[in-house]
Write an enzyme that holds these catalytic residues in place. Structure first.
Site, PDB file in Angstrom:
ATOM      1  N   LYS B  78       0.855  -1.182   0.000  1.00 16.29           N
ATOM      2  CA  LYS B  78       0.000   0.000   0.000  1.00 16.29           C
ATOM      3  C   LYS B  78       0.893   1.234   0.000  1.00 16.29           C
ATOM      4  CE  LYS B  78      -3.975   1.890   2.572  1.00 16.29           C
ATOM      5  NZ  LYS B  78      -4.862   1.711   3.751  1.00 16.29           N
ATOM      6  N   SER B 153      -9.870   1.691   2.843  1.00 16.47           N
ATOM      7  CA  SER B 153      -8.980   2.453   2.012  1.00 16.47           C
ATOM      8  C   SER B 153      -7.932   1.620   1.271  1.00 16.47           C
ATOM      9  CB  SER B 153      -8.260   3.494   2.870  1.00 16.47           C
ATOM     10  OG  SER B 153      -7.395   2.873   3.780  1.00 16.47           O
ATOM     11  N   SER B 177     -10.161  -0.632   6.967  1.00 10.42           N
ATOM     12  CA  SER B 177      -9.498  -0.462   5.666  1.00 10.42           C
ATOM     13  C   SER B 177      -8.749  -1.680   5.129  1.00 10.42           C
ATOM     14  CB  SER B 177      -8.528   0.718   5.725  1.00 10.42           C
ATOM     15  OG  SER B 177      -9.246   1.929   5.689  1.00 10.42           O
TER      16      SER B 177
END
Lengths: 95, 485
Positions: B78, B153, B177
């Site tokens: 990420k 997210s 997330s």
């Protein structure tokens, strides 16, 4: 809590955000809706509840006051928008 | 791509047996990314040169007989984890030009383990969002239906794993997330206990809530990744000093007699009937596996969303004050004075949702309002935690849905921040309590994946992985792959 345009202006100033006048109304409405959501918290009496700072009630760890990092000024300043003689440069603050 | 080469365990076997090299498998993934990234948009940066260089080094280590479990295994990270010398944007314009000058602890650990980095994945800007529509680099498509959101997210990580553009990826979870995008994309993900995985070099959103973890194709793969990610780190002041167990040891344990609690509040109004059908079928599977299903109550659950949006916004307004256009990141053109520099750099650099949250947080922390918002929220947080403590005196784990509905269409909720926030209704309470939680695929509704959430007591990641693995031994939902055209 319904925020007025003036409130949004003040919050934006505190947060150091610049808001276009045209967007203030939308922000006032969005933020008021979010605060209305937050006000659901008032349904519960918490007068005798200790606020929770850490899920496991851990406390701040201390360490010996020794140098553990090396000087990496050049590496860090290589990504800065404006540097001069090892300093970060910003517009003049004091006349 | 042959099935055996897509999982971490499959790649480990293939590399060990010499069926393929790390360079070959890395090249396969890079090719696949090249084919599909334009339509899914799950990568912000593809580090192809570095990946091949790391793969080559890994092959040498394997040839010398010094391989560790992840040597030569390709992964994606990420774009919230700082990667030395590589752009780390957090999907924000303000960091579009930011080349991190150091590695996050998680990245350092994967590098030491010999893993290969394919690239940095798309996400909601500063991890604020539940749909990956808040990215400066554009929305991510759900591989099961390109018109739908992948969740957020960690939407880029989840979509990349679901589309098999990477065997697994890292994510972070502040209010769901990792679990919510894993659920919406039909993969497995675990959010560990707060303090289990180092936050050093992981760009902060809500510091008392943020926790890193893996997204993968199975519980078994999650266990392997968590093994590398977890551990005490003196550079993270909230890291917990506790030994890391062997997460794979307990995977095959019998779950007969384990008590699984169903929180009444998580099956109430608001849960889509077809999602409920899938969850109920999963409960039956657990019954068949010998688990004892018990009804429990988490009476303060309803408060989670307001408490979360006060705490996380307050912490984000403080954390994001570091983005000021002075030392790194975006700076506006021709500032007239320092205040103008701060204000325009930040306003040009942050997207709308980030600004909203900074504003809410600033307001909640401002003089005269602190007690009514932040303090009140921290008090309620204790009540939410106590609900779970009480529940865990009666049960070994908790089972519930991850999301109230399947992945929604892009654009459906962008006009109403509050309706977007309600997507997190089942995931955020455990961030507030600091507990570990896991999401695994449990079936489909309207052709879209449905996730099942397992919640454990503090540091009981092994139990969650065990429960998830046992379910994955008798079901094949986690093996389903989207047909992408």
């Amino acid at each position: 809590m319904t925020l007025k345009i003036e409130d949004v202006r003040n919050i934006a100033q505190l947060a150091r955000l610049q808001m276009d006048d045209s967007s203030l109304e939308q922000y006032a409405s969005d933020l008021s809706n979010i605060l209305a959501l937050a006000e659901q918290m008032n349904a519960v009496d918490t007068s005798n509840v200790t606020p929770m700072a850490h899920p496991l009630d851990a406390t701040q760890r201390l360490r010996a006051d020794e140098v553990t990092e090396s000087d990496q000024r050049e590496k860090f300043q290589a990504i800065a928008p404006d540097v001069a003689k090892g300093f970060y440069r910003v517009p003049k603050v004091i006349d | 791509m042959p099935a055996m080469t897509t999982t971490i365990t499959g790649i480990q076997r293939g590399l060990a047996a010499g069926q393929f090299s790390s360079v070959e498998i890395t090249q396969d993934y890079l090719t696949r990314i090249g084919l599909f990234n334009d339509s899914i948009n799950c990568f912000i940066t593809i580090t192809d040169d570095l990946a091949l260089q790391q793969a080559k080094a890994a092959d040498a280590i394997i040839a010398a007989g010094n391989a560790q479990p992840l040597t030569g295994v390709p992964l994606a990270h990420k774009d919230i984890y700082c990667t030395d010398g590589i752009k780390t944007s957090c999907a924000s314009k303000i960091l579009d030009n930011f080349i991190a000058p150091y590695d996050a602890t998680v990245i350092e650990k994967f590098n030491q383990a010999g893993a290969v980095m394919l690239g940095k994945t798309n996400m909601d800007e500063f991890a604020m969002g539940s749909s990956n529509e808040n990215s400066y680099y554009g929305p991510v498509a759900n591989p099961w239906d390109f018109e739908r959101v992948p969740g957020g997210s960690s939407g880029g990580s989840a979509a990349a794993v679901a589309a098999r553009l990477t065997p697994a990826a890292t994510g972070t979870d502040t209010g769901g997330s990792i679990r919510q995008p894993a659920a919406l994309c039909g993969i497995s993900g675990i959010k560990p206990t707060y303090g289990r995985v180092s936050r050093y070099g992981m760009i902060a959103f809500g510091s008392s809530l943020d926790q890193g973890g893996p997204l993968a194709q199975s519980a078994e793969d999650c266990a392997i990744l968590l093994q590398t990610m977890a551990g005490f780190d003196p550079r993270d002041s909230t890291s917990i000093e506790q030994p890391v167990p062997d997460y794979s040891v307990q995977l095959n344990q019998d779950i007969k007699g384990l008590k699984i609690g169903l929180p009444e509040e998580y099956f109430a109004e608001g849960l889509d009937a077809d999602v409920a059908r899938v969850i109920n079928a999963a409960i039956e599977e657990y019954r068949k596996l010998g688990a004892e299903i018990v009804d429990i109550k988490l009476p303060n659950s309803g408060l989670s969303i307001p408490v979360y949006y006060v705490v996380s916004s307050a912490e984000c307004s403080s954390n994001l004050s570091r983005f000021d256009g002075v030392r790194f990141g975006h700076r506006c053109d021709n500032p007239v004075d320092l205040e103008d520099l701060y204000k325009r750099s930040r306003s040009e650099g942050f997207g709308d949702e980030v600004k909203r949250r900074i504003m809410i947080g600033t307001y909640a922390l401002s003089a005269g309002y602190y007690d009514a918002y932040y303090l009140k929220a921290q008090q309620l947080r204790r009540l939410i935690k106590q609900d779970y403590e009480k529940a865990f005196t009666a049960v070994d784990a908790i089972l519930c849905p991850v999301t109230p509905e399947i992945a929604f269409k892009q654009g459906d909720k962008t006009d109403d921040p509050v309706s977007m926030y309600l997507q997190d209704i089942y995931t955020i309470a455990l961030n507030l309590a600091g507990l570990p939680g896991m999401s695994i695929p449990a079936g489909f509704s309207q052709g879209m994946p449905v996730g099942l959430q397992l919640i454990g007591n503090y540091f009981e990641e092994s139990r969650l992985l065990n429960l998830a693995h046992q379910y994955q031994q008798v079901t094949d939902w986690h093996l389903q792959v989207p047909e992408m055209k």
